[in-house]
Design a protein around this motif. Structure first.
Motif, PDB file in Angstrom:
ATOM      1  N   GLN A  15     -32.844  -6.831 -62.669  1.00 64.21           N
ATOM      2  CA  GLN A  15     -31.580  -7.018 -61.965  1.00 64.21           C
ATOM      3  C   GLN A  15     -31.734  -6.580 -60.518  1.00 64.21           C
ATOM      4  OE1 GLN A  15     -29.591  -4.679 -65.324  1.00 64.21           O
ATOM      5  NE2 GLN A  15     -27.905  -5.866 -64.481  1.00 64.21           N
ATOM      6  N   ALA A  16     -31.128  -7.335 -59.630  1.00 63.17           N
ATOM      7  CA  ALA A  16     -31.097  -6.956 -58.208  1.00 63.17           C
ATOM      8  C   ALA A  16     -29.833  -7.535 -57.601  1.00 63.17           C
ATOM      9  CB  ALA A  16     -32.331  -7.474 -57.485  1.00 63.17           C
ATOM     10  N   SER A  17     -29.261  -6.852 -56.639  1.00 62.59           N
ATOM     11  CA  SER A  17     -28.019  -7.296 -56.021  1.00 62.59           C
ATOM     12  C   SER A  17     -28.285  -7.855 -54.627  1.00 62.59           C
ATOM     13  CB  SER A  17     -27.029  -6.133 -55.933  1.00 62.59           C
ATOM     14  OG  SER A  17     -27.608  -5.075 -55.188  1.00 62.59           O
ATOM     15  N   MET A  18     -27.386  -8.733 -54.179  1.00 68.06           N
ATOM     16  CA  MET A  18     -27.441  -9.264 -52.814  1.00 68.06           C
ATOM     17  C   MET A  18     -26.619  -8.336 -51.929  1.00 68.06           C
ATOM     18  SD  MET A  18     -28.634 -11.752 -50.952  1.00 68.06           S
ATOM     19  CE  MET A  18     -28.974 -13.195 -51.970  1.00 68.06           C
ATOM     20  N   ALA A  19     -27.168  -7.183 -51.610  1.00 69.33           N
ATOM     21  CA  ALA A  19     -26.401  -6.165 -50.890  1.00 69.33           C
ATOM     22  C   ALA A  19     -27.194  -5.654 -49.699  1.00 69.33           C
ATOM     23  CB  ALA A  19     -26.061  -5.009 -51.826  1.00 69.33           C
ATOM     24  N   LEU A  20     -26.478  -5.333 -48.637  1.00 71.16           N
ATOM     25  CA  LEU A  20     -27.083  -4.740 -47.445  1.00 71.16           C
ATOM     26  C   LEU A  20     -26.694  -3.264 -47.381  1.00 71.16           C
ATOM     27  CD1 LEU A  20     -26.261  -7.552 -44.860  1.00 71.16           C
ATOM     28  CD2 LEU A  20     -28.364  -7.250 -46.186  1.00 71.16           C
ATOM     29  N   SER A  21     -27.613  -2.449 -46.933  1.00 72.15           N
ATOM     30  CA  SER A  21     -27.361  -1.012 -46.878  1.00 72.15           C
ATOM     31  C   SER A  21     -27.738  -0.486 -45.493  1.00 72.15           C
ATOM     32  CB  SER A  21     -28.190  -0.303 -47.953  1.00 72.15           C
ATOM     33  OG  SER A  21     -28.105   1.095 -47.797  1.00 72.15           O
ATOM     34  N   ALA A  22     -26.818   0.227 -44.867  1.00 72.84           N
ATOM     35  CA  ALA A  22     -27.094   0.785 -43.535  1.00 72.84           C
ATOM     36  C   ALA A  22     -27.160   2.301 -43.654  1.00 72.84           C
ATOM     37  CB  ALA A  22     -26.013   0.367 -42.554  1.00 72.84           C
ATOM     38  N   ASP A  23     -28.315   2.792 -44.053  1.00 78.75           N
ATOM     39  CA  ASP A  23     -28.531   4.236 -43.988  1.00 78.75           C
ATOM     40  C   ASP A  23     -29.127   4.563 -42.616  1.00 78.75           C
ATOM     41  OD1 ASP A  23     -31.029   3.219 -44.185  1.00 78.75           O
ATOM     42  OD2 ASP A  23     -31.610   4.273 -46.006  1.00 78.75           O
ATOM     43  N   THR A  29     -25.965  10.140 -39.812  1.00 76.34           N
ATOM     44  CA  THR A  29     -25.268  10.230 -41.103  1.00 76.34           C
ATOM     45  C   THR A  29     -24.792   8.874 -41.595  1.00 76.34           C
ATOM     46  OG1 THR A  29     -23.244  10.734 -39.889  1.00 76.34           O
ATOM     47  CG2 THR A  29     -24.504  12.610 -40.714  1.00 76.34           C
ATOM     48  N   ALA A  30     -25.367   7.818 -41.097  1.00 79.70           N
ATOM     49  CA  ALA A  30     -24.934   6.472 -41.484  1.00 79.70           C
ATOM     50  C   ALA A  30     -25.156   6.243 -42.969  1.00 79.70           C
ATOM     51  CB  ALA A  30     -25.718   5.431 -40.678  1.00 79.70           C
ATOM     52  N   ASN A  31     -24.174   5.604 -43.608  1.00 81.43           N
ATOM     53  CA  ASN A  31     -24.311   5.312 -45.031  1.00 81.43           C
ATOM     54  C   ASN A  31     -23.267   4.284 -45.439  1.00 81.43           C
ATOM     55  OD1 ASN A  31     -25.071   5.385 -47.681  1.00 81.43           O
ATOM     56  ND2 ASN A  31     -23.799   7.155 -48.175  1.00 81.43           N
ATOM     57  N   TRP A  32     -23.583   2.998 -45.345  1.00 77.20           N
ATOM     58  CA  TRP A  32     -22.672   1.940 -45.759  1.00 77.20           C
ATOM     59  C   TRP A  32     -23.426   0.954 -46.643  1.00 77.20           C
ATOM     60  CZ3 TRP A  32     -22.779   3.317 -40.501  1.00 77.20           C
ATOM     61  CH2 TRP A  32     -21.632   3.959 -40.034  1.00 77.20           C
ATOM     62  N   ILE A  33     -22.700   0.341 -47.556  1.00 78.22           N
ATOM     63  CA  ILE A  33     -23.238  -0.751 -48.355  1.00 78.22           C
ATOM     64  C   ILE A  33     -22.256  -1.892 -48.276  1.00 78.22           C
ATOM     65  CG2 ILE A  33     -23.882  -1.545 -50.657  1.00 78.22           C
ATOM     66  CD1 ILE A  33     -24.759   1.256 -51.297  1.00 78.22           C
ATOM     67  N   ALA A  34     -22.762  -3.102 -47.994  1.00 74.47           N
ATOM     68  CA  ALA A  34     -21.887  -4.266 -47.833  1.00 74.47           C
ATOM     69  C   ALA A  34     -22.304  -5.375 -48.781  1.00 74.47           C
ATOM     70  CB  ALA A  34     -21.949  -4.770 -46.393  1.00 74.47           C
ATOM     71  N   ALA A  35     -21.307  -6.202 -49.150  1.00 77.37           N
ATOM     72  CA  ALA A  35     -21.519  -7.397 -49.954  1.00 77.37           C
ATOM     73  C   ALA A  35     -22.252  -7.126 -51.256  1.00 77.37           C
ATOM     74  CB  ALA A  35     -22.294  -8.445 -49.131  1.00 77.37           C
ATOM     75  N   PRO A  36     -21.804  -6.166 -52.053  1.00 84.82           N
ATOM     76  CA  PRO A  36     -22.461  -5.974 -53.344  1.00 84.82           C
ATOM     77  C   PRO A  36     -22.178  -7.158 -54.254  1.00 84.82           C
ATOM     78  CG  PRO A  36     -20.498  -4.622 -53.204  1.00 84.82           C
ATOM     79  CD  PRO A  36     -20.676  -5.249 -51.856  1.00 84.82           C
ATOM     80  N   GLY A  37     -23.156  -7.629 -54.910  1.00 83.76           N
ATOM     81  CA  GLY A  37     -22.994  -8.769 -55.807  1.00 83.76           C
ATOM     82  C   GLY A  37     -24.308  -9.029 -56.499  1.00 83.76           C
ATOM     83  N   GLU A  38     -24.232  -9.501 -57.742  1.00 81.58           N
ATOM     84  CA  GLU A  38     -25.472  -9.712 -58.495  1.00 81.58           C
ATOM     85  C   GLU A  38     -26.223 -10.912 -57.938  1.00 81.58           C
ATOM     86  OE1 GLU A  38     -25.996  -8.866 -62.943  1.00 81.58           O
ATOM     87  OE2 GLU A  38     -25.719 -11.017 -62.785  1.00 81.58           O
ATOM     88  N   TRP A  39     -27.513 -10.776 -57.860  1.00 86.19           N
ATOM     89  CA  TRP A  39     -28.346 -11.828 -57.288  1.00 86.19           C
ATOM     90  C   TRP A  39     -29.388 -12.303 -58.301  1.00 86.19           C
ATOM     91  CZ3 TRP A  39     -33.183 -10.586 -54.126  1.00 86.19           C
ATOM     92  CH2 TRP A  39     -33.774 -11.761 -53.658  1.00 86.19           C
ATOM     93  N   ILE A  40     -30.132 -11.361 -58.867  1.00 87.33           N
ATOM     94  CA  ILE A  40     -31.175 -11.700 -59.839  1.00 87.33           C
ATOM     95  C   ILE A  40     -30.810 -11.054 -61.165  1.00 87.33           C
ATOM     96  CG2 ILE A  40     -33.604 -11.473 -60.437  1.00 87.33           C
ATOM     97  CD1 ILE A  40     -34.242 -11.199 -57.510  1.00 87.33           C
ATOM     98  N   ARG A  41     -30.917 -11.789 -62.256  1.00 94.32           N
ATOM     99  CA  ARG A  41     -30.776 -11.206 -63.579  1.00 94.32           C
ATOM    100  C   ARG A  41     -31.699 -11.963 -64.542  1.00 94.32           C
ATOM    101  NH1 ARG A  41     -27.061  -8.518 -66.840  1.00 94.32           N
ATOM    102  NH2 ARG A  41     -25.512  -8.415 -65.203  1.00 94.32           N
ATOM    103  N   PHE A  42     -32.618 -11.238 -65.121  1.00 94.67           N
ATOM    104  CA  PHE A  42     -33.464 -11.769 -66.180  1.00 94.67           C
ATOM    105  C   PHE A  42     -33.384 -10.811 -67.357  1.00 94.67           C
ATOM    106  CE2 PHE A  42     -35.632 -13.719 -62.501  1.00 94.67           C
ATOM    107  CZ  PHE A  42     -35.522 -15.037 -62.895  1.00 94.67           C
ATOM    108  N   GLY A  43     -33.000 -11.314 -68.515  1.00 93.49           N
ATOM    109  CA  GLY A  43     -32.919 -10.466 -69.706  1.00 93.49           C
ATOM    110  C   GLY A  43     -31.544  -9.845 -69.832  1.00 93.49           C
ATOM    111  N   ALA A  44     -31.298  -9.230 -70.990  1.00 92.30           N
ATOM    112  CA  ALA A  44     -30.015  -8.597 -71.275  1.00 92.30           C
ATOM    113  C   ALA A  44     -29.856  -7.333 -70.443  1.00 92.30           C
ATOM    114  CB  ALA A  44     -29.925  -8.267 -72.760  1.00 92.30           C
ATOM    115  N   VAL A  45     -28.603  -6.915 -70.259  1.00 87.54           N
ATOM    116  CA  VAL A  45     -28.333  -5.693 -69.514  1.00 87.54           C
ATOM    117  C   VAL A  45     -28.944  -4.515 -70.247  1.00 87.54           C
ATOM    118  CG1 VAL A  45     -26.519  -4.182 -68.667  1.00 87.54           C
ATOM    119  CG2 VAL A  45     -26.201  -6.653 -68.586  1.00 87.54           C
ATOM    120  N   GLY A  46     -29.623  -3.657 -69.527  1.00 88.89           N
ATOM    121  CA  GLY A  46     -30.215  -2.475 -70.143  1.00 88.89           C
ATOM    122  C   GLY A  46     -31.673  -2.348 -69.782  1.00 88.89           C
TER     123      GLY A  46
END
Length: 642
Positions: A81-89, A59-76
């Motif tokens: 867009q991609a974040s510099m985040a680690l996920s432990a499922d 049942t592991a489910n953690w996300i660490a260090a969320p933060g924006e990493w890549i952004r090209f173009g306006a939001v939407g």
């Protein structure tokens, strides 16, 4: 320390150690560099064990260090867009446990194996870089961060394979691994960007949710998802050594033996198997890609098995057996059975690490001898290594229930294949027809594994064996720990403990119980092969049968000509292209860009000089041309026609 901090620290601690050793390692004793690497890997493994104990792997489910990493173009819509985040499922945490624990044991083993190497600080820096890159790969929250770990593993493997760079064999092997993987990486990036374009998300959870929302839509039926799956398959083939990009893996034996264990057992080559499990929903939606994957996997499985049965070099025999096992894992993926593939990945990690490290123990204390014909009887003088090699060999064959988890994973793959149906265009293939090919390859597994054991257990016939002795304490300790883990894994799987707590979320339930008749066939064949190769008279008879295939230009000797084909189709055209580009940019070459620009300027200045030469006929001609052009422009602007 909260769970998110533990997740982040677990991934980056080996990387911090790599940076320290890269900067200060040459000033430190090699043994200290080794212990720092063991400490970093142990701390990393402790973080993941802590996470698993808090909530459980299932049942592991953690996300660490969320933060924006890549952004090209306006939001939407349309923005990248991609974040510099680690996920432990469940899948990520299980892989992180495997990588960090195996890394700790291999680092401990390396302290003794590399104790006389003057460049051991460089080795341990590359080793720690490899670990952190692999942990980023398996814990990445999104496909672009996965690519960062993917490339990091490729860079670290290049450094480790080329560790003995002063030897003639090491640099070509490192370059071969590096460039072959770059071909696959181009496909990976194309597939990642195309998948992002179609699904509008980079993180795996959103990608899968958006994919399910496309059910029945034009985007799903347009074929672009299938093209993305084809590209991703190319990336997987490069990293996990599937044909035709498998050629780098046997040559990767040029590195130190612990590197071979690291690359083959639990990390680099299994990255493609992991990615295929992570994106299994993409491949299920592309039946034609699954059919191609099945064909490539079966050919890789058969090729690896046959070549492993022929090799005289103990490390190369194990390398080709890795090819065979990777093929088997991708047979499971092609059969829509990612759970069986991941089960075999974990079982393979235990027995392959054990076999490679036991082989390293033999090589290290037999004065770097790797030829099986000169290692006859070596196991008789190394009791701990002998037990470890037998445990690893039984695990490799998967013949005995409870003695190895691979018995259950191989049976699960065979049963999944038998119940599968593959469709490629108008053609349909029943999995049962492929079942017997895979079963035949598993029989060859018994052949090459117990051929190795037969040689290593036969009577020694020369004086060099008198100097052989057992390995040092850290090597022995590592072998004992891995042997216990391999047997415990088989018992736990046989009792059904792992099925509920570890593998439960990795795909649909398996099809049927294990076929114990297979075990009887494998055991009978293993006994016969072992007796044959441990007996010199019978061994010489067998060698006559393969001699005609192993001539200097025979298919076995030339690895079925894959290197020749790749050289003709890929290497030589690319080299010719590079030579042409180099000549074009070479200032000393008349055909190069600088020379061509000079000729062009000379021609242009000649025309300008004629305008300034005072010739009345030249002036009159240019004035007439200018007047005609001006009249044409005026008529065009006024809308009139001639």
């Amino acid at each position: 320390m909260n769970s998110e901090s533990a997740l982040l620290l677990g991934a980056i601690l080996p990387g911090v150690n790599a940076a320290l050793l890269a900067i200060y390692g040459r000033r430190l004793p090699g043994v200290l560099c080794g212990w720092l690497s063991v400490a970093a890997a142990t701390a990393s493994a402790s973080c993941f064990i802590l996470l698993a104990s808090v909530q459980g792997v299932a049942t592991a489910n953690w996300i660490a260090a969320p933060g924006e990493w890549i952004r090209f173009g306006a939001v939407g819509v349309g923005a990248l867009q991609a974040s510099m985040a680690l996920s432990a499922d469940q899948l990520g945490l299980a892989m992180a446990l495997l990588v960090s624990i195996a890394g700790t044991l291999i680092a401990l083993y390396s302290i003794q194996y590399m104790e006389h190497d003057e460049n051991s600080s460089r080795y341990f820096a590359g080793f720690s870089l490899f670990l952190t890159a692999m942990l980023i790969l398996v814990l990445a929250d999104n496909i672009f961060l996965t690519f960062v770990g993917w490339e990091g593993v490729g860079l670290a493997s290049y450094l480790l394979i080329g560790h003995y760079w002063k030897e003639s064999f090491a640099p070509p092997a490192a370059w071969k691994a590096f460039f072959t993987n770059r071909i696959g990486d181009v496909f990976f990036l194309l597939g990642a960007f195309l998948l992002y374009r179609e699904l509008g998300a980079a993180d795996y959870v959103s990608m899968e949710a958006n994919f399910k929302a496309l059910d029945g839509s034009e985007a799903l039926n347009s074929g672009r998802i299938v093209i993305a799956a084809f590209f991703l398959l190319g990336g997987i083939a490069g990293k996990s050594a599937q044909i035709p990009l498998h050629v780098w893996l046997p040559d990767a034996m040029a590195g130190p033996t612990p590197v071979s264990a690291l690359i083959h057992a639990a990390t680099m080559v299994t990255a493609g198997v992991y990615l295929a499990a992570r994106l299994s929903w993409v491949f299920v939606a592309a039946p034609v890609v699954q059919a191609v994957l099945l064909i490539a996997a079966i050919i890789t499985l058969l090729l690896g098995s046959v070549l492993a049965a022929y090799q005289a070099d103990i490390k190369r025999a194990l390398a080709y057996s890795t090819l065979a096992n990777l093929g088997l894992m991708f047979v499971a993926h092609a059969s829509s059975a990612p759970r069986a593939a991941m089960e075999h990945l974990f079982a393979h990690a235990a027995f392959k690490a054990l076999l490679f490290l036991a082989a390293g123990s033999i090589i290290h204390f037999a004065h770097h001898e790797q030829n099986l014909h000169r290692l006859k009887g070596v196991l008789r003088r190394m009791p701990v290594t002998r037990v470890a090699f037998w445990v690893g060999a039984i695990g490799s064959v998967g013949a005995l229930p409870f003695a190895s988890a691979s018995f259950y994973s191989k049976e699960a793959i065979l049963q999944s294949l038998a119940h599968s149906q593959f469709v490629a265009g108008p053609w349909g293939i029943a999995g049962a027809s492929a079942y017997w090919l895979v079963f035949a390859a598993e029989l060859i597994t018994v052949l090459y594994t117990f051929r190795l054991l037969g040689y290593l257990e036969s009577n020694p016939d020369d004086s060099r064996s008198a100097h052989w002795r057992e390995s040092g304490v850290w090597i022995r300790l590592t072998l004992v720990a891995l042997s216990v883990a391999a047997v415990a894994g088989g018992i736990a799987r046989g009792m059904g403990w792992l099925e509920k707590s570890f593998y439960s979320g990795w795909g649909p339930e398996l099809h049927a119980d294990s076929d114990w008749l297979h075990a009887l066939v494998f055991v009978a064949l293993a006994v016969a092969v072992f007796a044959n190769f441990a007996t010199p008279s019978v061994r010489s008879r067998w060698q006559r049968y393969v001699r005609w295939l192993a001539t200097p230009r025979g298919p076995l000797e030339r690895n079925f000509y894959f290197d020749d084909i790749n050289r003709k189709l890929l290497a030589e055209p690319l080299l010719q292209l590079a030579r042409t580009a180099s000549a074009f940019a070479d200032p000393e070459s008349e055909g190069g860009a600088p020379g061509m620009i000079g000729q062009l300027m000379l021609a242009a200045s000649g025309r300008v000089r004629r305008l300034l030469a005072g010739l009345l006929n030249e002036y009159a001609a240019w004035m007439a041309a200018a007047a005609a052009a001006g009249l044409a422009i005026a008529l065009w602007l006024s809308g009139a026609s001639l």
